[in-house]
Design a protein around this motif. Structure first.
Motif, mmCIF file in Angstrom:
data_model
loop_
_atom_site.group_PDB
_atom_site.id
_atom_site.type_symbol
_atom_site.label_atom_id
_atom_site.label_comp_id
_atom_site.label_asym_id
_atom_site.label_seq_id
_atom_site.Cartn_x
_atom_site.Cartn_y
_atom_site.Cartn_z
ATOM 1 N N GLY A 64 0.814 -1.215 0.000
ATOM 2 C CA GLY A 64 0.000 0.000 0.000
ATOM 3 C C GLY A 64 0.848 1.266 0.000
ATOM 4 O O GLY A 64 0.539 2.229 -0.707
ATOM 5 N N LEU A 65 1.931 1.260 0.770
ATOM 6 C CA LEU A 65 2.827 2.423 0.785
ATOM 7 C C LEU A 65 3.491 2.625 -0.564
ATOM 8 O O LEU A 65 3.579 3.752 -1.067
ATOM 9 C CB LEU A 65 3.888 2.254 1.879
ATOM 10 N N TYR A 66 3.968 1.545 -1.155
ATOM 11 C CA TYR A 66 4.578 1.644 -2.488
ATOM 12 C C TYR A 66 3.554 2.126 -3.503
ATOM 13 O O TYR A 66 3.851 2.976 -4.340
ATOM 14 C CB TYR A 66 5.146 0.299 -2.945
ATOM 15 N N ALA A 67 2.358 1.589 -3.449
ATOM 16 C CA ALA A 67 1.317 1.986 -4.399
ATOM 17 C C ALA A 67 1.007 3.475 -4.261
ATOM 18 O O ALA A 67 0.852 4.186 -5.265
ATOM 19 C CB ALA A 67 0.060 1.149 -4.203
ATOM 20 N N GLY A 68 0.915 3.959 -3.044
ATOM 21 C CA GLY A 68 0.674 5.389 -2.828
ATOM 22 C C GLY A 68 1.791 6.241 -3.398
ATOM 23 O O GLY A 68 1.547 7.264 -4.049
ATOM 24 N N GLY A 69 3.021 5.819 -3.189
ATOM 25 C CA GLY A 69 4.166 6.539 -3.750
ATOM 26 C C GLY A 69 4.161 6.527 -5.265
ATOM 27 O O GLY A 69 4.413 7.546 -5.905
ATOM 28 N N TYR A 70 3.864 5.364 -5.840
ATOM 29 C CA TYR A 70 3.804 5.265 -7.296
ATOM 30 C C TYR A 70 2.687 6.136 -7.865
ATOM 31 O O TYR A 70 2.863 6.788 -8.895
ATOM 32 C CB TYR A 70 3.604 3.814 -7.748
ATOM 33 N N LEU A 71 1.544 6.145 -7.210
ATOM 34 C CA LEU A 71 0.422 6.955 -7.686
ATOM 35 C C LEU A 71 0.797 8.437 -7.723
ATOM 36 O O LEU A 71 0.573 9.125 -8.723
ATOM 37 C CB LEU A 71 -0.807 6.738 -6.802
ATOM 38 N N ILE A 72 1.398 8.911 -6.653
ATOM 39 C CA ILE A 72 1.809 10.314 -6.591
ATOM 40 C C ILE A 72 2.870 10.615 -7.648
ATOM 41 O O ILE A 72 2.779 11.612 -8.367
ATOM 42 C CB ILE A 72 2.312 10.663 -5.176
ATOM 43 N N CYS A 73 3.874 9.747 -7.754
ATOM 44 C CA CYS A 73 4.939 9.955 -8.757
ATOM 45 C C CYS A 73 4.379 9.963 -10.170
ATOM 46 O O CYS A 73 4.725 10.841 -10.971
ATOM 47 C CB CYS A 73 5.990 8.847 -8.654
#
Length: 148
Positions: free
Chosen positions: A116-125
């Motif tokens: 979930g943390l990685y997905a959130g970071g990827y979404l923002i990036c």
């Protein structure tokens, strides 16, 4: 965004991820250190989103609208997470840098939290860098007189 854009995003993501892992592994052996960080997880998504933003602007002669950009960001995030998990658990034995990402058992609570943390970071990036790159490309094209 077209299927070609998403395939290109995935290929650029993979190329950058493997390249960064090889570079970090080489530097670790040469310098006898333990380089590597979570930044190497986000860099492939950043670069792939920049390339897609530029390509979109060249093709469409405009920046993507809000809905277009968010649609791309969500789909690209799914691609990035899937590739990240595949690299961490599939390529870890050949490229130790990816093995470091496989810190927990798939399906565990910790795994889902990290995912979930990685997905959130990827979404923002993906959303942020797509828009910036498209805007910069449109400005460049206006400066050259390619668009009004």
């Amino acid at each position: 965004m077209s299927a070609v854009s998403l395939i290109r995003y995935a290929l650029v993501f993979l190329a950058v991820a493997v390249g960064v892992a090889l570079l970090v592994g080489f530097l670790n052996t040469q310098v006898d250190s333990a380089l590597g960080s979570s930044a190497q997880l986000m860099v492939p998504a950043m670069i792939a989103a920049v390339i897609e933003g530029q390509q979109f602007a060249r093709r469409e002669k405009r920046k993507p609208g809000g809905a277009e950009a968010w649609n791309f960001a969500w789909i690209a995030t799914v691609i990035a997470v899937a590739l990240n998990v595949a690299l961490a658990y599939g390529a870890g034995r050949w490229l130790p840098e990816f093995g470091k990402l496989a810190v927990t058992a798939p399906g565990s609570r910790q795994f889902l939290i990290l995912l979930g943390l990685y997905a959130g970071g990827y979404l923002i990036c993906n959303r942020f860098f797509l828009g910036i790159a498209a805007g910069n490309q449109v400005s460049l094209m206006r400066g050259r007189g390619e668009i009004e």
